[in-house]
Every structure is written in structure tokens, then in C-alpha cells.
Design a protein around this motif. Structure first.
Motif, PDB file in Angstrom:
ATOM      1  N   ASN A 176       0.821  -1.212   0.000  1.00 43.65           N
ATOM      2  CA  ASN A 176       0.000   0.000   0.000  1.00 43.65           C
ATOM      3  C   ASN A 176       0.856   1.264   0.000  1.00 43.65           C
ATOM      4  O   ASN A 176       0.541   2.243  -0.688  1.00 43.65           O
ATOM      5  CB  ASN A 176      -0.929   0.002   1.212  1.00 43.65           C
ATOM      6  N   GLN A 177       1.936   1.242   0.773  1.00 41.39           N
ATOM      7  CA  GLN A 177       2.826   2.405   0.802  1.00 41.39           C
ATOM      8  C   GLN A 177       3.448   2.659  -0.568  1.00 41.39           C
ATOM      9  O   GLN A 177       3.549   3.812  -1.019  1.00 41.39           O
ATOM     10  CB  GLN A 177       3.917   2.196   1.857  1.00 41.39           C
ATOM     11  N   LEU A 178       3.849   1.585  -1.226  1.00 40.36           N
ATOM     12  CA  LEU A 178       4.413   1.726  -2.575  1.00 40.36           C
ATOM     13  C   LEU A 178       3.361   2.269  -3.537  1.00 40.36           C
ATOM     14  O   LEU A 178       3.646   3.147  -4.359  1.00 40.36           O
ATOM     15  CB  LEU A 178       4.937   0.372  -3.065  1.00 40.36           C
ATOM     16  N   HIS A 179       2.149   1.772  -3.423  1.00 43.06           N
ATOM     17  CA  HIS A 179       1.070   2.216  -4.311  1.00 43.06           C
ATOM     18  C   HIS A 179       0.774   3.699  -4.134  1.00 43.06           C
ATOM     19  O   HIS A 179       0.600   4.439  -5.113  1.00 43.06           O
ATOM     20  CB  HIS A 179      -0.193   1.391  -4.064  1.00 43.06           C
ATOM     21  N   GLU A 180       0.724   4.152  -2.886  1.00 44.47           N
ATOM     22  CA  GLU A 180       0.438   5.559  -2.617  1.00 44.47           C
ATOM     23  C   GLU A 180       1.533   6.460  -3.189  1.00 44.47           C
ATOM     24  O   GLU A 180       1.257   7.518  -3.759  1.00 44.47           O
ATOM     25  CB  GLU A 180       0.293   5.791  -1.107  1.00 44.47           C
ATOM     26  N   ALA A 181       2.782   6.023  -3.039  1.00 43.12           N
ATOM     27  CA  ALA A 181       3.899   6.825  -3.557  1.00 43.12           C
ATOM     28  C   ALA A 181       3.880   6.866  -5.087  1.00 43.12           C
ATOM     29  O   ALA A 181       4.127   7.922  -5.689  1.00 43.12           O
ATOM     30  CB  ALA A 181       5.227   6.253  -3.052  1.00 43.12           C
ATOM     31  N   ILE A 182       3.590   5.743  -5.702  1.00 41.64           N
ATOM     32  CA  ILE A 182       3.535   5.695  -7.168  1.00 41.64           C
ATOM     33  C   ILE A 182       2.377   6.553  -7.673  1.00 41.64           C
ATOM     34  O   ILE A 182       2.521   7.304  -8.645  1.00 41.64           O
ATOM     35  CB  ILE A 182       3.407   4.237  -7.656  1.00 41.64           C
ATOM     36  N   LYS A 183       1.231   6.454  -7.005  1.00 43.27           N
ATOM     37  CA  LYS A 183       0.066   7.252  -7.392  1.00 43.27           C
ATOM     38  C   LYS A 183       0.376   8.750  -7.296  1.00 43.27           C
ATOM     39  O   LYS A 183      -0.095   9.541  -8.120  1.00 43.27           O
ATOM     40  CB  LYS A 183      -1.128   6.889  -6.503  1.00 43.27           C
ATOM     41  N   ALA A 184       1.202   9.114  -6.313  1.00 40.27           N
ATOM     42  CA  ALA A 184       1.583  10.515  -6.131  1.00 40.27           C
ATOM     43  C   ALA A 184       2.790  10.895  -6.995  1.00 40.27           C
ATOM     44  O   ALA A 184       3.289  12.024  -6.896  1.00 40.27           O
ATOM     45  CB  ALA A 184       1.885  10.787  -4.664  1.00 40.27           C
ATOM     46  N   LYS A 185       3.270   9.936  -7.809  1.00 36.88           N
ATOM     47  CA  LYS A 185       4.430  10.142  -8.679  1.00 36.88           C
ATOM     48  C   LYS A 185       5.683  10.498  -7.885  1.00 36.88           C
ATOM     49  O   LYS A 185       6.529  11.267  -8.335  1.00 36.88           O
ATOM     50  CB  LYS A 185       4.145  11.217  -9.737  1.00 36.88           C
ATOM     51  N   GLN A 186       5.812   9.890  -6.713  1.00 35.34           N
ATOM     52  CA  GLN A 186       6.974  10.110  -5.846  1.00 35.34           C
ATOM     53  C   GLN A 186       7.804   8.820  -5.780  1.00 35.34           C
ATOM     54  O   GLN A 186       7.899   8.165  -4.749  1.00 35.34           O
ATOM     55  CB  GLN A 186       6.525  10.536  -4.452  1.00 35.34           C
ATOM     56  N   LEU A 187       8.400   8.459  -6.910  1.00 35.68           N
ATOM     57  CA  LEU A 187       9.131   7.195  -6.996  1.00 35.68           C
ATOM     58  C   LEU A 187      10.362   7.166  -6.100  1.00 35.68           C
ATOM     59  O   LEU A 187      10.822   6.090  -5.711  1.00 35.68           O
ATOM     60  CB  LEU A 187       9.545   6.927  -8.449  1.00 35.68           C
ATOM     61  N   ASP A 188      10.908   8.339  -5.781  1.00 33.73           N
ATOM     62  CA  ASP A 188      12.080   8.389  -4.912  1.00 33.73           C
ATOM     63  C   ASP A 188      11.712   8.773  -3.481  1.00 33.73           C
ATOM     64  O   ASP A 188      12.561   9.225  -2.719  1.00 33.73           O
ATOM     65  CB  ASP A 188      13.119   9.361  -5.470  1.00 33.73           C
ATOM     66  N   HIS A 189      10.450   8.561  -3.122  1.00 31.20           N
ATOM     67  CA  HIS A 189      10.014   8.818  -1.752  1.00 31.20           C
ATOM     68  C   HIS A 189      10.884   8.016  -0.787  1.00 31.20           C
ATOM     69  O   HIS A 189      11.272   6.875  -1.075  1.00 31.20           O
ATOM     70  CB  HIS A 189       8.545   8.430  -1.599  1.00 31.20           C
ATOM     71  N   PRO A 218       0.450  -5.077 -12.056  1.00 33.90           N
ATOM     72  CA  PRO A 218       1.811  -5.257 -11.549  1.00 33.90           C
ATOM     73  C   PRO A 218       2.446  -3.907 -11.210  1.00 33.90           C
ATOM     74  O   PRO A 218       2.154  -2.893 -11.850  1.00 33.90           O
ATOM     75  CB  PRO A 218       2.548  -5.932 -12.716  1.00 33.90           C
ATOM     76  N   ILE A 219       3.327  -3.918 -10.244  1.00 36.09           N
ATOM     77  CA  ILE A 219       3.938  -2.670  -9.791  1.00 36.09           C
ATOM     78  C   ILE A 219       4.742  -1.996 -10.903  1.00 36.09           C
ATOM     79  O   ILE A 219       4.742  -0.767 -11.011  1.00 36.09           O
ATOM     80  CB  ILE A 219       4.822  -2.912  -8.539  1.00 36.09           C
ATOM     81  N   ASP A 220       5.390  -2.770 -11.766  1.00 34.31           N
ATOM     82  CA  ASP A 220       6.180  -2.150 -12.829  1.00 34.31           C
ATOM     83  C   ASP A 220       5.293  -1.430 -13.839  1.00 34.31           C
ATOM     84  O   ASP A 220       5.686  -0.396 -14.390  1.00 34.31           O
ATOM     85  CB  ASP A 220       7.083  -3.174 -13.520  1.00 34.31           C
ATOM     86  N   GLU A 221       4.087  -1.959 -14.080  1.00 33.84           N
ATOM     87  CA  GLU A 221       3.161  -1.268 -14.976  1.00 33.84           C
ATOM     88  C   GLU A 221       2.726   0.067 -14.386  1.00 33.84           C
ATOM     89  O   GLU A 221       2.594   1.069 -15.100  1.00 33.84           O
ATOM     90  CB  GLU A 221       1.941  -2.147 -15.260  1.00 33.84           C
ATOM     91  N   ASP A 222       2.464   0.083 -13.087  1.00 32.28           N
ATOM     92  CA  ASP A 222       2.062   1.334 -12.445  1.00 32.28           C
ATOM     93  C   ASP A 222       3.208   2.346 -12.453  1.00 32.28           C
ATOM     94  O   ASP A 222       2.985   3.551 -12.607  1.00 32.28           O
ATOM     95  CB  ASP A 222       1.590   1.078 -11.017  1.00 32.28           C
ATOM     96  N   ILE A 223       4.439   1.857 -12.306  1.00 32.12           N
ATOM     97  CA  ILE A 223       5.593   2.763 -12.394  1.00 32.12           C
ATOM     98  C   ILE A 223       5.674   3.358 -13.799  1.00 32.12           C
ATOM     99  O   ILE A 223       5.925   4.555 -13.961  1.00 32.12           O
ATOM    100  CB  ILE A 223       6.892   2.019 -12.025  1.00 32.12           C
ATOM    101  N   SER A 224       5.436   2.531 -14.813  1.00 39.32           N
ATOM    102  CA  SER A 224       5.458   3.026 -16.201  1.00 39.32           C
ATOM    103  C   SER A 224       4.416   4.117 -16.417  1.00 39.32           C
ATOM    104  O   SER A 224       4.638   5.051 -17.207  1.00 39.32           O
ATOM    105  CB  SER A 224       5.204   1.877 -17.181  1.00 39.32           C
ATOM    106  N   SER A 225       3.282   4.007 -15.734  1.00 36.60           N
ATOM    107  CA  SER A 225       2.209   4.987 -15.921  1.00 36.60           C
ATOM    108  C   SER A 225       2.568   6.359 -15.358  1.00 36.60           C
ATOM    109  O   SER A 225       1.905   7.351 -15.662  1.00 36.60           O
ATOM    110  CB  SER A 225       0.923   4.490 -15.252  1.00 36.60           C
ATOM    111  N   VAL A 226       3.620   6.413 -14.551  1.00 36.68           N
ATOM    112  CA  VAL A 226       4.062   7.701 -13.998  1.00 36.68           C
ATOM    113  C   VAL A 226       4.590   8.604 -15.112  1.00 36.68           C
ATOM    114  O   VAL A 226       4.505   9.831 -15.039  1.00 36.68           O
ATOM    115  CB  VAL A 226       5.144   7.477 -12.908  1.00 36.68           C
ATOM    116  N   GLY A 227       5.132   7.996 -16.160  1.00 36.90           N
ATOM    117  CA  GLY A 227       5.670   8.766 -17.280  1.00 36.90           C
ATOM    118  C   GLY A 227       6.972   8.179 -17.770  1.00 36.90           C
ATOM    119  O   GLY A 227       7.273   7.008 -17.527  1.00 36.90           O
ATOM    120  N   LYS A 228       7.743   8.987 -18.454  1.00 41.55           N
ATOM    121  CA  LYS A 228       9.037   8.558 -18.963  1.00 41.55           C
ATOM    122  C   LYS A 228      10.140   9.264 -18.187  1.00 41.55           C
ATOM    123  O   LYS A 228       9.888  10.165 -17.403  1.00 41.55           O
ATOM    124  CB  LYS A 228       9.145   8.862 -20.454  1.00 41.55           C
TER     125      LYS A 228
END
Length: 318
Positions: A176-189, A218-228
């Protein structure tokens, strides 16, 4: 998981050293003998051969390989003959020299940090200091910009628990913590980096599985959705190396072969560093991913002694 075909009765290192000396002396070099000896010994056995060679002939085996062999074959044999920690420290140094050319060159740092045992990572850090009179952390700080620097520094300085210990409740919470950070586009949180750099690999795989169950992708797909960008590329690389290193290295091999020319450095790195780790798994997933066997792709893009050497390490020769 190793594909090395080590003989049931391994000759003493002195005998192997003598065989190599004979291969180098005289008119021309016996490349097949070099492959036969070094390509069918474990890393620890190769280090004993290096020591025996130095003791018997007062010459460096690495120096003689350098002077007697040539081209891609020479580079591959040297990479295999080096102590694994020394080899990886040198690769990390070269990668950091090229880091300004793009995130692809930082693959090596991620691989060492996320697909090796904590003991090997510690040995690489020690070898790096001995070879270059500075720490890998110092060089990362000097040449890698934020936010990649933040992620890499935590990864290379970690020492993970290496046993299979799982906390299912923690996996759900951290998913859940990873999901919230990815949703907020904070990959380096801070919490994201903390989780990826400190949890043991079994725990992280459970966390990634729980992530997909709870959030539907999958988590990698959600990371991809953050952008390039470099951070997205780096984080996807980290996730894949942890979750399924055999797929990462299959991808490295395929990418090194496909297209105009061959990236021999990447091809060597993937085959040589994984030959004693999980090459059997890499060979299994490769045709599933690319509809072709790893051996067929290597044969189609290499030749001669170099090809024979790589195929020996993948268990397809001798």
C-alpha cells in the motif's frame, strides 16, 4: 542453476596452470585449451589456477591472456578469470564513467545491488575501495545526479537478510505504501527507497505479489504509468532485478544481440556473471520471451572461439 560443466574429477590447479602455459607458448595459441580449462571451472577453482600460475611461472595469468588472445574472446576470458568481486567492481567503475551517457549504463550497479547476495555486494564494495582508493558510494555521489543518486546510494550500501523470512502483514502494508507513492508520482520517496533497499528478496517478491492482488496491476506497470524518464527506467530495472532476475538478464542478452551490431560488453556481462548463478533459468525463460533459444541467438550473432567460449558457459559445448 549453474550451466558450467565442471568435470567430476578436477585436475589440481597446478596441472591446469601448466595446460594454460602450454596453450600460450609456442607458435600460435591453443584457444580451445583455454576454453576447455577456464570454461569448465568454478570461480573459486579459477582463482586457485591464477595463484598456481603466478607461483609456477612468476607471471600473471591475466597479463598472459591479455597478450596472447585478442578481440571479443580475450575480453570474455579476462572477465571470467577475474575474481567475481574484482570483476564487478571494475564493471561498476566503467559504468560510472559512462553514467552521463544515460541510465542504461547504470544497469550494472542495479544488477550488483539487486540480483546478488548481500555477501557478494559487500565483497564488491571492498574490492572497489582496494582497486580505486575510494568507495563506490563516493563515486556515485560525484557523478550521478539526483534523484538517481539517492536510489543507487541506498541500494549499494544495503546489507539484506539473505534467508527466506516473510511477514505477510508487512507485505500488504508496504504494498500500500508503494502504491500511494507511485500514485503521487513520488518514486524516490524515502519510504519507497527504504523498502527496496532493506527488505530481503523473498519479502520484496511477496510485497510485489500482494501489490498486484490488492491494486489490480503489476507494480512495474504502475511505475510506467508515472511517465518517462531516467527515474522511471531505473525503478523498473530495480523491480525486475529483484522480482525475476532471469527475465532481466534474458532481456540484457536479447538487447545486446538484436539490432545493428552486437553489444559484446553487455553479452559478456550477462552470460559470465550468471553462468554460476541462474543461467539455467535464463535459458528456460528466453524462448518464452523471444520465441528463440538463447543458444541460437548467440550462434547467430557471434563466431569462432568467442562463440565457443560463450556456449561453453551456457552448457552447450564440451
Amino acid at each position: 542453476m549453474s550451466t558450467l560443466k565442471v568435470p567430476d574429477l578436477v585436475p589440481p590447479p597446478e596441472q591446469d596452470a601448466k595446460r594454460l602455459k602450454e596453450a600460450f607458448d609456442g607458435l600460435g595459441t591453443d584457444e580451445k585449451a583455454v576454453t576447455w580449462v577456464l570454461g569448465q571451472r568454478t570461480a573459486s577453482q579459477r582463482q586457485l589456477i591464477r595463484q598456481a600460475y603466478q607461483r609456477l611461472y612468476n607471471e600473471s595469468l591475466i597479463d598472459n591472456i591479455t597478450s596472447e588472445l585478442s578481440g571479443d574472446f580475450k575480453d570474455a576470458v579476462i572477465m571470467l578469470t577475474l575474481d567475481p568481486a574484482e570483476r564487478d567492481a571494475k564493471m561498476a567503475k566503467e559504468a560510472l564513467k559512462k553514467s552521463k551517457s544515460g541510465v542504461k549504463h547504470l544497469q550494472v550497479i542495479v544488477e550488483i545491488s539487486c540480483s546478488s547476495s548481500p555477501y557478494h555486494l559487500a565483497a564488491v564494495r571492498q574490492a572497489y575501495c582496494a582497486l580505486f582508493d575510494c568507495s563506490i558510494e563516493e563515486d556515485i555521489t560525484a557523478v550521478v545526479s539526483m534523484p538517481l543518486r539517492k536510489v543507487l546510494l541506498r541500494l549499494v550500501s544495503s546489507f539484506r537478510y539473505d534467508k527466506e523470512l516473510l511477514d505477510i502483514e508487512a507485505a500488504a502494508s508496504e504494498a500500500n505504501q508503494l502504491h500511494e507513492a507511485i500514485k503521487a508520482k513520488q518514486l524516490d520517496h524515502d519510504q519507497v527507497v527504504h523498502i527496496l533497499a532493506t527488505r530481503n528478496f523473498f519479502q520484496l517478491k511477496a510485497t510485489f505479489e500482494r501489490y498486484e492482488q490488492m491494486h489490480g496491476s503489476p507494480i512495474d506497470e504502475d511505475i510506467s504509468s508515472v511517465g518517462k524518464g531516467d527515474l522511471v527506467s531505473l525503478m523498473k530495472m530495480v523491480i525486475l532485478c529483484i522480482r525475476c532476475p532471469e527475465r532481466h538478464f534474458a532481456e540484457v542478452i536479447r538487447t545486446s544481440i538484436v539490432g545493428f551490431g552486437t553489444d559484446e560488453a553487455a553479452l559478456n556481462r550477462a552470460i559470465i556473471t550468471r553462468a554460476e548463478v541462474d543461467m539455467k533459468l535464463i535459458k528456460e525463460v528466453y524462448p518464452i520471451m523471444y520465441k528463440n533459444t538463447l543458444e541460437d541467438d548467440v550462434i547467430g550473432d557471434t563466431s569462432g572461439d568467442y562463440q565457443d567460449f560463450l556456449l561453453t558457459l551456457t552448457g552447450s559445448k564440451f
